[in-house]
Design a protein around this motif. Sequence first.
Motif, PDB file in Angstrom:
ATOM      1  N   TRP A  81     -15.587  -2.535   5.396  1.00 10.73           N
ATOM      2  CA  TRP A  81     -15.330  -1.973   4.060  1.00 10.73           C
ATOM      3  C   TRP A  81     -16.487  -1.095   3.608  1.00 10.73           C
ATOM      4  CZ3 TRP A  81     -11.877  -0.483   0.854  1.00 10.73           C
ATOM      5  CH2 TRP A  81     -12.222  -0.194  -0.464  1.00 10.73           C
ATOM      6  N   THR A 140      -5.647  -0.908   8.794  1.00  7.50           N
ATOM      7  CA  THR A 140      -5.157  -2.221   9.198  1.00  7.50           C
ATOM      8  C   THR A 140      -5.431  -2.556  10.664  1.00  7.50           C
ATOM      9  OG1 THR A 140      -2.966  -1.259   9.652  1.00  7.50           O
ATOM     10  CG2 THR A 140      -3.321  -2.201   7.460  1.00  7.50           C
ATOM     11  N   LYS A 185      -4.732   1.891   3.918  1.00  9.86           N
ATOM     12  CA  LYS A 185      -3.917   1.844   5.141  1.00  9.86           C
ATOM     13  C   LYS A 185      -4.775   1.601   6.386  1.00  9.86           C
ATOM     14  CE  LYS A 185      -0.393   5.061   3.363  1.00  9.86           C
ATOM     15  NZ  LYS A 185       0.320   6.334   3.634  1.00  9.86           N
ATOM     16  N   GLY A 241      -5.070   1.431  -3.495  1.00 10.00           N
ATOM     17  CA  GLY A 241      -4.005   2.351  -3.129  1.00 10.00           C
ATOM     18  C   GLY A 241      -3.708   3.366  -4.216  1.00 10.00           C
ATOM     19  N   ARG A 269      -6.344  -2.585   3.242  1.00  6.97           N
ATOM     20  CA  ARG A 269      -4.927  -2.221   3.295  1.00  6.97           C
ATOM     21  C   ARG A 269      -4.606  -1.126   2.296  1.00  6.97           C
ATOM     22  NH1 ARG A 269      -2.751  -8.407   3.229  1.00  6.97           N
ATOM     23  NH2 ARG A 269      -3.458  -8.958   5.334  1.00  6.97           N
ATOM     24  N   GLY A 270      -5.302  -1.128   1.151  1.00  5.98           N
ATOM     25  CA  GLY A 270      -5.069  -0.082   0.165  1.00  5.98           C
ATOM     26  C   GLY A 270      -5.344   1.300   0.708  1.00  5.98           C
ATOM     27  N   GLY A 323     -12.419  -1.858  -4.667  1.00 10.47           N
ATOM     28  CA  GLY A 323     -12.609  -2.817  -3.577  1.00 10.47           C
ATOM     29  C   GLY A 323     -13.785  -3.739  -3.806  1.00 10.47           C
ATOM     30  N   THR A 335      -5.292  -4.261  -3.032  1.00  7.15           N
ATOM     31  CA  THR A 335      -4.443  -3.310  -2.303  1.00  7.15           C
ATOM     32  C   THR A 335      -3.817  -2.309  -3.262  1.00  7.15           C
ATOM     33  OG1 THR A 335      -3.919  -4.949  -0.593  1.00  7.15           O
ATOM     34  CG2 THR A 335      -2.413  -3.090  -0.818  1.00  7.15           C
ATOM     35  N   PRO A 390       0.806  -1.219   0.000  1.00 12.43           N
ATOM     36  CA  PRO A 390       0.000   0.000   0.000  1.00 12.43           C
ATOM     37  C   PRO A 390       0.839   1.269   0.000  1.00 12.43           C
ATOM     38  CG  PRO A 390      -0.117  -1.094   2.139  1.00 12.43           C
ATOM     39  CD  PRO A 390       0.538  -2.043   1.184  1.00 12.43           C
ATOM     40  N   ILE A 448      -1.030  -5.515  10.290  1.00 14.11           N
ATOM     41  CA  ILE A 448      -1.124  -6.581   9.290  1.00 14.11           C
ATOM     42  C   ILE A 448      -0.443  -7.834   9.817  1.00 14.11           C
ATOM     43  CG2 ILE A 448      -0.488  -7.307   6.956  1.00 14.11           C
ATOM     44  CD1 ILE A 448      -0.521  -4.389   6.111  1.00 14.11           C
ATOM     45  N   GLN A 487      -4.415  -8.873  -2.986  1.00 10.77           N
ATOM     46  CA  GLN A 487      -3.193  -8.102  -3.194  1.00 10.77           C
ATOM     47  C   GLN A 487      -3.354  -7.137  -4.361  1.00 10.77           C
ATOM     48  OE1 GLN A 487      -0.901 -11.699  -3.460  1.00 10.77           O
ATOM     49  NE2 GLN A 487       0.201 -11.265  -1.572  1.00 10.77           N
ATOM     50  N   GLY A 519      -7.458  -7.030   1.934  1.00  8.86           N
ATOM     51  CA  GLY A 519      -6.575  -6.410   0.951  1.00  8.86           C
ATOM     52  C   GLY A 519      -7.066  -5.042   0.517  1.00  8.86           C
TER      53      GLY A 519
END
Length: 457
Positions: free
Chosen positions: A448, A396, A394, A307, A391-392, A322, A303, A73, A252, A300, A388
């Motif tokens: 989310w 966490t 941030k 991001g 995380r994109g 997402g 992310t 990210p 994470i 991934q 994931g």
Amino acid sequence: MPASPDWRTEARATLVLSLPIVFTNLSQMALALTETALLGHLGTEALAGGMLAVSLYFALLAPGLGLAFAAAPLQAQVRGAGRLVGGAGRGWVRGMRRATRSALWAVGAALLPSWLLLWQTEAVLRALGQDPVLAALAQAYARAAMFGMPGFCAFVVLRGFLAAMERPAGAMWISLAAVMLNLPIAWALIFPMGLGVAGAGLALSLANWGMVIATLVLIRRDRVFRRFRLLGRAWRPQPARMREVFVVGLPIAAAMLLEIGVFSAAALAMGWFGAAAVAAHAIAIQTASATFMVPMGIGQAATARVGLAAGALDAAGAARAGWVAIGLGATFMAAMAVMLVTMSPVIAWAFLNPADATAAEVAALGATLLVVAGFFQLGDGIQVVTAGALRGLKDTRVPMLFAALGYWGIGLPFGLLVAHVGGLGPMGVWVGLGVGLAIVAALMLRRWRTVSRRGLG
């Protein structure tokens, strides 16, 4: 209602980015799968000892791996910000280099305590009530495999760089090559050279270092990647940037430790039921982990896509990225659920030597556990893709708390309860794992929905 052009475009972009990452993950999983199959043909005790070692190995890998995942990210948002200003200047190039370099430093610091514990694998497992013979076999594997941990984490950091640059195919081809070479090397070390479980661990270490060296060569030879000088002045850590890696990466790492740890704890719980139960667990967990690699790769990619949009201050694009990824992951895992439920006996026997005296017992229990695994495929896929996507942005810390509640607060205690008090035995442990995954998936989806609606401000 048909999908809008923006949603269709996002789905195509996510698939293009995720497919090489998925194949990379599958290749990584194939390393463990092939070694599990080879140890299964060596004998039930070898398979069970290897499973205990792998469970402890991945649990202790989690701190370093979580920090390695934190690079993605950071790298994606730096590149997204570079797009926002039209790629002007070299600031974002330096930012990518610093994010990568700092993640490598953070990983190295996190793995030192893990090494100390892995070196004492036999003592740790015997203290946890495991069979002394299996504990000794596990230590032979762990001591050989532990030296590959830094290489694997470094490869994940570099793979995150390639994903942020939207060119992950190189890592895929390197991983596939590692699998092709690992199989004959592992076979030679385990059987003709007579190293047994230690040979499997050594083969894994060689594969991990081979992948990171090949990735560095790829980056160095590429005209675009070369200008980043990712390892330039690598001996000079940057405390401020490392702090950002730890802020994003420690939650994470904790979430991964909670998730990996609960499956490791399940393997230890299987040890209380005997070597056949551990071997059956090895078959089920390796198969479920293989299907898990696909939504993990989609996560991934999410992310990186989320991001990139977040770095460019595109809140609608981040939300769309997402949701598209979550839908793709859920669709795939629904199909895998059907496969595991309908083909469990065939899958179980693929890991075993029919001449082994305990093979029939292990196959029957393994098939039962695979059916249980089939029922939690959807939840497992949704939770990892949603993590994931978060995380994109941030985000966490809250997912870490969800993992603690779902896996350790509810899932594992419930599984142990129905295994021992409810009389379900090894199957009960897996029922608990499924319950925990379903709870985490529901909480992640709700998070989310809230965060993506809130925007980037």
